[in-house]
Motif scaffolding. Structure first.
Motif, PDB file in Angstrom:
ATOM      1  N   HIS A 127     -12.988 -17.177  15.679  1.00 51.12           N
ATOM      2  CA  HIS A 127     -12.960 -16.672  14.303  1.00 51.12           C
ATOM      3  C   HIS A 127     -12.294 -15.303  14.227  1.00 51.12           C
ATOM      4  O   HIS A 127     -11.473 -15.051  13.334  1.00 51.12           O
ATOM      5  CB  HIS A 127     -14.378 -16.597  13.748  1.00 51.12           C
ATOM      6  CG  HIS A 127     -14.430 -16.382  12.269  1.00 51.12           C
ATOM      7  ND1 HIS A 127     -14.312 -15.138  11.699  1.00 51.12           N
ATOM      8  CD2 HIS A 127     -14.556 -17.254  11.242  1.00 51.12           C
ATOM      9  CE1 HIS A 127     -14.372 -15.241  10.376  1.00 51.12           C
ATOM     10  NE2 HIS A 127     -14.522 -16.519  10.074  1.00 51.12           N
ATOM     11  N   LEU A 128     -12.610 -14.409  15.145  1.00 56.13           N
ATOM     12  CA  LEU A 128     -11.999 -13.082  15.156  1.00 56.13           C
ATOM     13  C   LEU A 128     -10.504 -13.184  15.437  1.00 56.13           C
ATOM     14  O   LEU A 128      -9.697 -12.484  14.803  1.00 56.13           O
ATOM     15  CB  LEU A 128     -12.677 -12.190  16.192  1.00 56.13           C
ATOM     16  CG  LEU A 128     -12.083 -10.785  16.379  1.00 56.13           C
ATOM     17  CD1 LEU A 128     -12.039 -10.027  15.059  1.00 56.13           C
ATOM     18  CD2 LEU A 128     -12.866 -10.002  17.430  1.00 56.13           C
ATOM     19  N   ALA A 129     -10.130 -14.039  16.371  1.00 48.79           N
ATOM     20  CA  ALA A 129      -8.705 -14.207  16.682  1.00 48.79           C
ATOM     21  C   ALA A 129      -7.946 -14.702  15.457  1.00 48.79           C
ATOM     22  O   ALA A 129      -6.848 -14.213  15.145  1.00 48.79           O
ATOM     23  CB  ALA A 129      -8.542 -15.184  17.849  1.00 48.79           C
TER      24      ALA A 129
ATOM     25  N   GLU B  14       1.737  -9.446   8.686  1.00 49.48           N
ATOM     26  CA  GLU B  14       2.057  -8.288   7.843  1.00 49.48           C
ATOM     27  C   GLU B  14       2.616  -7.137   8.678  1.00 49.48           C
ATOM     28  O   GLU B  14       3.528  -6.422   8.244  1.00 49.48           O
ATOM     29  CB  GLU B  14       0.796  -7.842   7.108  1.00 49.48           C
ATOM     30  CG  GLU B  14       0.992  -6.652   6.190  1.00 49.48           C
ATOM     31  CD  GLU B  14      -0.290  -6.235   5.489  1.00 49.48           C
ATOM     32  OE1 GLU B  14      -0.433  -5.037   5.193  1.00 49.48           O
ATOM     33  OE2 GLU B  14      -1.141  -7.116   5.247  1.00 49.48           O
ATOM     34  N   GLN B  15       2.105  -6.982   9.889  1.00 51.02           N
ATOM     35  CA  GLN B  15       2.571  -5.902  10.748  1.00 51.02           C
ATOM     36  C   GLN B  15       4.015  -6.114  11.175  1.00 51.02           C
ATOM     37  O   GLN B  15       4.823  -5.167  11.193  1.00 51.02           O
ATOM     38  CB  GLN B  15       1.662  -5.798  11.975  1.00 51.02           C
ATOM     39  CG  GLN B  15       1.738  -4.472  12.697  1.00 51.02           C
ATOM     40  CD  GLN B  15       1.238  -3.318  11.837  1.00 51.02           C
ATOM     41  OE1 GLN B  15       0.349  -3.484  11.015  1.00 51.02           O
ATOM     42  NE2 GLN B  15       1.823  -2.143  12.025  1.00 51.02           N
ATOM     43  N   VAL B  16       4.344  -7.335  11.520  1.00 51.20           N
ATOM     44  CA  VAL B  16       5.722  -7.648  11.919  1.00 51.20           C
ATOM     45  C   VAL B  16       6.682  -7.410  10.755  1.00 51.20           C
ATOM     46  O   VAL B  16       7.787  -6.869  10.937  1.00 51.20           O
ATOM     47  CB  VAL B  16       5.817  -9.106  12.412  1.00 51.20           C
ATOM     48  CG1 VAL B  16       7.266  -9.523  12.594  1.00 51.20           C
ATOM     49  CG2 VAL B  16       5.065  -9.263  13.734  1.00 51.20           C
TER      50      VAL B  16
ATOM     51  N   LYS C  21      -2.015  -2.253  19.282  1.00 50.91           N
ATOM     52  CA  LYS C  21      -3.481  -2.169  19.206  1.00 50.91           C
ATOM     53  C   LYS C  21      -4.065  -3.470  18.653  1.00 50.91           C
ATOM     54  O   LYS C  21      -5.107  -3.943  19.125  1.00 50.91           O
ATOM     55  CB  LYS C  21      -3.892  -1.002  18.320  1.00 50.91           C
ATOM     56  CG  LYS C  21      -3.461   0.363  18.819  1.00 50.91           C
ATOM     57  CD  LYS C  21      -4.200   0.771  20.071  1.00 50.91           C
ATOM     58  CE  LYS C  21      -3.849   2.190  20.476  1.00 50.91           C
ATOM     59  NZ  LYS C  21      -4.555   2.604  21.735  1.00 50.91           N
ATOM     60  N   LEU C  22      -3.400  -4.052  17.666  1.00 46.28           N
ATOM     61  CA  LEU C  22      -3.873  -5.321  17.097  1.00 46.28           C
ATOM     62  C   LEU C  22      -3.769  -6.451  18.116  1.00 46.28           C
ATOM     63  O   LEU C  22      -4.655  -7.314  18.191  1.00 46.28           O
ATOM     64  CB  LEU C  22      -3.065  -5.662  15.848  1.00 46.28           C
ATOM     65  CG  LEU C  22      -3.361  -4.810  14.605  1.00 46.28           C
ATOM     66  CD1 LEU C  22      -2.310  -5.071  13.535  1.00 46.28           C
ATOM     67  CD2 LEU C  22      -4.755  -5.105  14.061  1.00 46.28           C
ATOM     68  N   LEU C  23      -2.697  -6.450  18.891  1.00 50.98           N
ATOM     69  CA  LEU C  23      -2.550  -7.477  19.932  1.00 50.98           C
ATOM     70  C   LEU C  23      -3.631  -7.318  21.003  1.00 50.98           C
ATOM     71  O   LEU C  23      -4.152  -8.313  21.526  1.00 50.98           O
ATOM     72  CB  LEU C  23      -1.161  -7.392  20.556  1.00 50.98           C
ATOM     73  CG  LEU C  23       0.009  -7.785  19.645  1.00 50.98           C
ATOM     74  CD1 LEU C  23       1.341  -7.521  20.336  1.00 50.98           C
ATOM     75  CD2 LEU C  23      -0.091  -9.252  19.231  1.00 50.98           C
ATOM     76  N   ASN C  24      -3.972  -6.076  21.321  1.00 45.29           N
ATOM     77  CA  ASN C  24      -5.065  -5.835  22.277  1.00 45.29           C
ATOM     78  C   ASN C  24      -6.395  -6.347  21.714  1.00 45.29           C
ATOM     79  O   ASN C  24      -7.205  -6.937  22.444  1.00 45.29           O
ATOM     80  CB  ASN C  24      -5.176  -4.350  22.590  1.00 45.29           C
ATOM     81  CG  ASN C  24      -4.010  -3.833  23.410  1.00 45.29           C
ATOM     82  OD1 ASN C  24      -3.327  -4.607  24.085  1.00 45.29           O
ATOM     83  ND2 ASN C  24      -3.768  -2.535  23.344  1.00 45.29           N
TER      84      ASN C  24
ATOM     85  N   GLU D  39      -4.926 -12.769  13.283  1.00 43.95           N
ATOM     86  CA  GLU D  39      -3.641 -13.436  13.077  1.00 43.95           C
ATOM     87  C   GLU D  39      -3.295 -13.571  11.598  1.00 43.95           C
ATOM     88  O   GLU D  39      -2.172 -13.279  11.187  1.00 43.95           O
ATOM     89  CB  GLU D  39      -3.672 -14.830  13.722  1.00 43.95           C
ATOM     90  CG  GLU D  39      -3.721 -14.814  15.239  1.00 43.95           C
ATOM     91  CD  GLU D  39      -3.899 -16.212  15.804  1.00 43.95           C
ATOM     92  OE1 GLU D  39      -3.808 -17.182  15.022  1.00 43.95           O
ATOM     93  OE2 GLU D  39      -4.134 -16.337  17.013  1.00 43.95           O
ATOM     94  N   SER D  40      -4.245 -14.010  10.803  1.00 40.44           N
ATOM     95  CA  SER D  40      -3.972 -14.323   9.404  1.00 40.44           C
ATOM     96  C   SER D  40      -3.918 -13.092   8.510  1.00 40.44           C
ATOM     97  O   SER D  40      -3.174 -13.069   7.526  1.00 40.44           O
ATOM     98  CB  SER D  40      -5.038 -15.290   8.868  1.00 40.44           C
ATOM     99  OG  SER D  40      -6.332 -14.725   8.969  1.00 40.44           O
TER     100      SER D  40
END
Length: 256
Positions: free
Chosen positions: A210-212, A222-224, A195-198, A216-217
């Motif tokens: 800025h959103l991208a 943290e998810q990985v 969902k985050l990648l989408n 990422e930051s």
């Protein structure tokens, strides 16, 4: 005495005396304005006074005219009290995607909270697992709140949606409740990562740098790391099996 002023930019310069003599002085000159004087004698007397041209065009070719360029931005400043003043280059698609991700994070928090309640029962009594899932629930709620703060920062509107009621029983005949619960958590973390990648793809499609960068930051790394940690927990629970091995694993979580 004869006084002449010569102006030049980069072309070669030469001085002509009263008697027709020509002397090239361009190698000696580096400025734009020259002051030349000659007297009655045949020899030409030259004095050079350098001045600096301060025009911006010749320095860089770039001219910033703030009071002219800001006019178009002034025209875009909202006058309605119901419209965000901070919003800039923030698409409706990005705004909707952020609200969807907020809902994902709250749903995951709700599931983890249900798992905490299950493992905290007196007839289950796996306090380490209960502690782990309670902390996970709090973390996912913090993720939702971080997204809400970002939504407001960019001038969007937070729209909370329905949360699905989670399961309340996590017993599994073959795997046992601890392994089943941890495998469920691993699957949920991988789903959230998708969902985050989408969401990141939506930001990239709309040119929202800025959103991208925010995704990422603040989330992807943290998810990985979370997926890696829970994967190790699943592997350990599969190794120790049900019963006494699960109790030792539970104690490890309790002491962390």
């Amino acid at each position: 005495m004869l006084l002449k002023t010569v102006s030049s930019s980069s072309a070669a310069l030469s001085l002509v005396s009263l008697h027709g003599g020509v002397k090239d002085v361009s190698p000696l000159l580096s400025s734009t304005n020259l002051r030349v004087s000659s007297g009655k004698s045949e020899n030409l007397s030259v004095s050079v006074r350098a001045t600096k041209d301060s025009t911006t065009d010749e320095l860089s070719g770039v001219v910033f005219q703030p009071f002219e360029e800001v006019k178009k931005e002034l025209d875009l400043v909202p006058t309605s009290a119901h419209v965000s003043l901070a919003r800039q280059k923030y698409s409706d698609e990005c705004e909707s995607a952020i609200n969807e991700q907020i809902n994902v994070e709250y749903n995951l928090s709700y599931v983890y909270h249900a798992m905490y309640a299950y493992f905290d029962r007196d007839n289950v009594a796996l306090k380490g697992l209960a502690k782990f899932f309670k902390e996970s629930s709090v973390e996912e709620r913090e993720h939702a709140e971080k997204l809400m703060e970002y939504q407001n920062k960019r001038g969007g509107k937070v729209k909370l949606q329905f949360i699905v009621a989670p399961l309340s029983e996590f017993e599994h005949v073959d795997k046992g409740d601890a392994l089943y619960g941890m495998e469920l958590a691993l699957s949920l973390e991988k789903l959230v990562n998708e969902k985050l990648l989408n969401l990141h793809n939506v930001a990239s499609k709309n040119g929202d740098v800025h959103l991208a960068d925010f995704i990422e930051s603040e989330f992807l790394t943290e998810q990985v790391e979370a997926i890696k940690k829970i994967s190790e927990y699943v592997a350990q629970l599969r190794r120790v099996g049900k019963g006494h091995g699960t109790w030792h694993f539970n104690q490890m979580l309790l002491e962390q």
